[in-house]
Design a protein around this motif. Structure first.
Motif, mmCIF file in Angstrom:
data_model
loop_
_atom_site.group_PDB
_atom_site.id
_atom_site.type_symbol
_atom_site.label_atom_id
_atom_site.label_comp_id
_atom_site.label_asym_id
_atom_site.label_seq_id
_atom_site.Cartn_x
_atom_site.Cartn_y
_atom_site.Cartn_z
ATOM 1 N N VAL A 174 38.717 38.859 38.651
ATOM 2 C CA VAL A 174 37.816 39.920 38.497
ATOM 3 C C VAL A 174 38.056 41.301 39.120
ATOM 4 N N SER A 175 39.030 41.474 39.970
ATOM 5 C CA SER A 175 39.447 42.676 40.354
ATOM 6 C C SER A 175 40.484 43.344 38.988
ATOM 7 N N LEU A 176 41.350 42.238 38.651
ATOM 8 C CA LEU A 176 41.913 42.754 37.459
ATOM 9 C C LEU A 176 41.354 43.084 36.153
ATOM 10 N N PHE A 177 40.268 42.692 36.070
ATOM 11 C CA PHE A 177 39.290 42.969 34.834
ATOM 12 C C PHE A 177 38.534 44.522 35.219
ATOM 13 N N ALA A 178 38.329 44.709 36.405
ATOM 14 C CA ALA A 178 37.721 45.896 36.859
ATOM 15 C C ALA A 178 38.753 46.999 36.517
ATOM 16 N N ASN A 179 40.051 46.580 36.759
ATOM 17 C CA ASN A 179 41.115 47.762 36.747
ATOM 18 C C ASN A 179 41.195 47.982 35.147
ATOM 19 N N LEU A 180 40.993 47.001 34.347
ATOM 20 C CA LEU A 180 40.901 47.144 32.797
ATOM 21 C C LEU A 180 39.935 48.102 32.563
ATOM 22 N N GLU A 181 38.784 47.897 32.956
ATOM 23 C CA GLU A 181 37.675 48.629 32.633
ATOM 24 C C GLU A 181 37.713 50.122 33.375
#
Length: 183
Positions: A120-127
């Motif tokens: 979820v943190s990695l996805f937040a980095n993408l966003e």
């Protein structure tokens, strides 16, 4: 390794990215990645002990590629001296144009309960890449936080959500009309 030849790890990540994009997280197996990458199963597992670690590596790679791509698009938009709304829409159109990014949304929104906090943190980095590019674009315009919120909300509903659901997107002219009242 021969000069200029991709590493097996990068070949595995590319193959996994393609499969995750086409089939989602749950629909992709390590056996499919092995076949697509044309490597052995021990090679995959020696680099990625679990499918989740492979997915997280795909997300990290996608984020790095997206940073470079979106910064280049931002630079082009800034050079063309577009008005605020036209540039805003162009950035969002570029964001939703990559099937891999849309697949990341689908996977995280649809299968978040199966993901670790690190994913979820990695996805937040993408966003965060999109957020940073949009804020960089708006830096030369006077936009309050309230208006920024409205801009993002309307654009997500008009472009991102229909793209995720494979629905017809709002035209640029219609979106400009919806966004113009914010200014």
């Amino acid at each position: 390794m021969a000069r200029g030849r991709p590493t097996k790890k990068s070949v595995i990540v590319a193959a996994a990215c393609q499969l995750f994009t086409q089939q989602g997280y749950q629909g992709t197996s390590i056996d499919q990645v092995v076949a697509e990458a044309n490597v052995s199963k021990p090679t995959v597992y020696s680099n990625f002990p679990t499918k989740l670690i492979l997915w997280e590596t795909v997300l990290e790679t996608l984020t790095e590629q997206t940073k470079a791509e979106m910064m280049s698009v931002l630079s082009s938009i800034e050079e063309s001296s577009q008005d605020m709304i036209t540039g805003w829409i162009a950035l969002w159109r570029q964001w939703i144009a990559l099937p891999e990014r849309l697949a990341a949304y689908r996977i995280l929104l649809g299968e978040q309960h199966k993901m670790e906090a690190s994913t979820v943190s990695l996805f937040a980095n993408l966003e965060l890449v999109l957020e940073m590019v949009l804020l960089d674009w708006l830096a030369s315009f006077s936009v309050s936080n309230e208006r920024l919120f409205a801009l993002k909300a309307i654009t997500k509903e008009a472009l991102l959500m229909p793209a995720l659901m494979s629905q017809k997107l709002v035209t640029d002219d219609a979106l400009k009309a919806h966004l113009s009242w914010i200014l």
